[in-house]
Scaffold this motif. Structure first.
Motif, mmCIF file in Angstrom:
data_model
loop_
_atom_site.group_PDB
_atom_site.id
_atom_site.type_symbol
_atom_site.label_atom_id
_atom_site.label_comp_id
_atom_site.label_asym_id
_atom_site.label_seq_id
_atom_site.Cartn_x
_atom_site.Cartn_y
_atom_site.Cartn_z
ATOM 1 N N ASP A 34 44.173 -72.587 -7.671
ATOM 2 C CA ASP A 34 42.860 -72.017 -7.349
ATOM 3 C C ASP A 34 41.704 -72.834 -7.911
ATOM 4 N N TYR A 35 41.947 -73.528 -8.996
ATOM 5 C CA TYR A 35 40.873 -74.266 -9.657
ATOM 6 C C TYR A 35 41.059 -75.768 -9.527
ATOM 7 N N GLU A 36 41.636 -76.203 -8.437
ATOM 8 C CA GLU A 36 41.780 -77.628 -8.123
ATOM 9 C C GLU A 36 40.846 -77.899 -6.950
ATOM 10 N N PHE A 37 39.739 -78.534 -7.231
ATOM 11 C CA PHE A 37 38.711 -78.691 -6.208
ATOM 12 C C PHE A 37 38.761 -80.069 -5.570
ATOM 13 N N ARG A 38 38.322 -80.122 -4.324
ATOM 14 C CA ARG A 38 38.320 -81.358 -3.550
ATOM 15 C C ARG A 38 36.915 -81.950 -3.438
ATOM 16 N N ASP A 39 35.950 -81.288 -4.055
ATOM 17 C CA ASP A 39 34.556 -81.704 -3.941
ATOM 18 C C ASP A 39 33.903 -81.685 -5.330
ATOM 19 N N ALA A 40 33.153 -82.724 -5.640
ATOM 20 C CA ALA A 40 32.518 -82.829 -6.959
ATOM 21 C C ALA A 40 31.578 -81.655 -7.234
ATOM 22 N N ASP A 41 30.864 -81.195 -6.218
ATOM 23 C CA ASP A 41 29.946 -80.066 -6.424
ATOM 24 C C ASP A 41 30.692 -78.794 -6.809
ATOM 25 N N ASP A 42 31.902 -78.618 -6.286
ATOM 26 C CA ASP A 42 32.703 -77.450 -6.662
ATOM 27 C C ASP A 42 33.128 -77.530 -8.129
ATOM 28 N N TRP A 43 33.476 -78.743 -8.591
ATOM 29 C CA TRP A 43 33.805 -78.914 -10.013
ATOM 30 C C TRP A 43 32.589 -78.581 -10.881
ATOM 31 N N ARG A 44 31.424 -79.077 -10.481
ATOM 32 C CA ARG A 44 30.202 -78.798 -11.251
ATOM 33 C C ARG A 44 29.912 -77.299 -11.277
ATOM 34 N N ALA A 45 30.045 -76.653 -10.129
ATOM 35 C CA ALA A 45 29.780 -75.216 -10.049
ATOM 36 C C ALA A 45 30.745 -74.435 -10.940
ATOM 37 N N PHE A 46 32.002 -74.850 -10.967
ATOM 38 C CA PHE A 46 32.980 -74.192 -11.834
ATOM 39 C C PHE A 46 32.576 -74.353 -13.298
ATOM 40 N N ASP A 47 32.219 -75.573 -13.680
ATOM 41 C CA ASP A 47 31.795 -75.825 -15.061
ATOM 42 C C ASP A 47 30.556 -74.996 -15.400
ATOM 43 N N ASP A 48 29.609 -74.952 -14.477
ATOM 44 C CA ASP A 48 28.389 -74.168 -14.704
ATOM 45 C C ASP A 48 28.703 -72.684 -14.861
ATOM 46 N N SER A 49 29.632 -72.180 -14.052
ATOM 47 C CA SER A 49 29.965 -70.755 -14.148
ATOM 48 C C SER A 49 30.651 -70.442 -15.474
ATOM 49 N N CYS A 50 31.502 -71.344 -15.943
ATOM 50 C CA CYS A 50 32.131 -71.137 -17.256
ATOM 51 C C CYS A 50 31.071 -71.120 -18.355
ATOM 52 N N ALA A 51 30.130 -72.041 -18.275
ATOM 53 C CA ALA A 51 29.064 -72.103 -19.279
ATOM 54 C C ALA A 51 28.194 -70.850 -19.217
ATOM 55 N N GLU A 52 27.862 -70.426 -18.007
ATOM 56 C CA GLU A 52 27.017 -69.240 -17.837
ATOM 57 C C GLU A 52 27.696 -67.991 -18.394
ATOM 58 N N LEU A 53 29.004 -67.894 -18.183
ATOM 59 C CA LEU A 53 29.756 -66.736 -18.672
ATOM 60 C C LEU A 53 30.195 -66.894 -20.126
ATOM 61 N N ARG A 54 29.865 -68.047 -20.702
ATOM 62 C CA ARG A 54 30.227 -68.370 -22.083
ATOM 63 C C ARG A 54 31.740 -68.329 -22.289
ATOM 64 N N ARG A 55 32.451 -68.840 -21.291
ATOM 65 C CA ARG A 55 33.910 -68.936 -21.378
ATOM 66 C C ARG A 55 34.286 -70.353 -21.782
ATOM 67 N N PRO A 56 35.192 -70.479 -22.723
ATOM 68 C CA PRO A 56 35.589 -71.817 -23.155
ATOM 69 C C PRO A 56 36.222 -72.613 -22.015
ATOM 70 N N LEU A 57 35.886 -73.869 -21.946
ATOM 71 C CA LEU A 57 36.479 -74.790 -20.977
ATOM 72 C C LEU A 57 36.665 -76.123 -21.685
ATOM 73 N N ARG A 58 37.871 -76.614 -21.671
ATOM 74 C CA ARG A 58 38.177 -77.930 -22.235
ATOM 75 C C ARG A 58 38.843 -78.750 -21.143
ATOM 76 N N ARG A 59 38.351 -79.956 -20.944
ATOM 77 C CA ARG A 59 38.944 -80.835 -19.928
ATOM 78 C C ARG A 59 39.110 -82.217 -20.550
#
Length: 78
Positions: A34-59
């Protein structure tokens, strides 16, 4: 001779997001998660949503000696 792959923390940049998208696009759809994106904007949006929700994300990125990003791994809280 083995290739020395270096594992590096992800640093957001256009090139890094483009590499994630290229790797994601190379994954056959039936194997993509579900979280394997084919578009750079989708990756950015995912990162932004994690930051907005204050959920940890490590890549992390797997980087060849010449600087090519050839893989990634990530962890996030759902």
């Amino acid at each position: 001779m083995p290739i020395a792959i270096e594992i590096q923390p992800f640093e957001p940049s256009d090139a890094a997001y483009a590499a994630l998208a290229a790797i994601g696009a190379s994954t056959p759809p039936q194997y993509a998660l579900d979280y394997e994106f084919r578009d750079a904007d989708d990756w950015r949006a995912f990162d932004d949503s994690c930051a907005e929700l204050r959920r940890p994300l490590r890549r992390y990125l797997a980087v060849e000696p010449g600087g090519a990003i050839v893989g990634y791994a990530y962890w996030f809280d759902v």
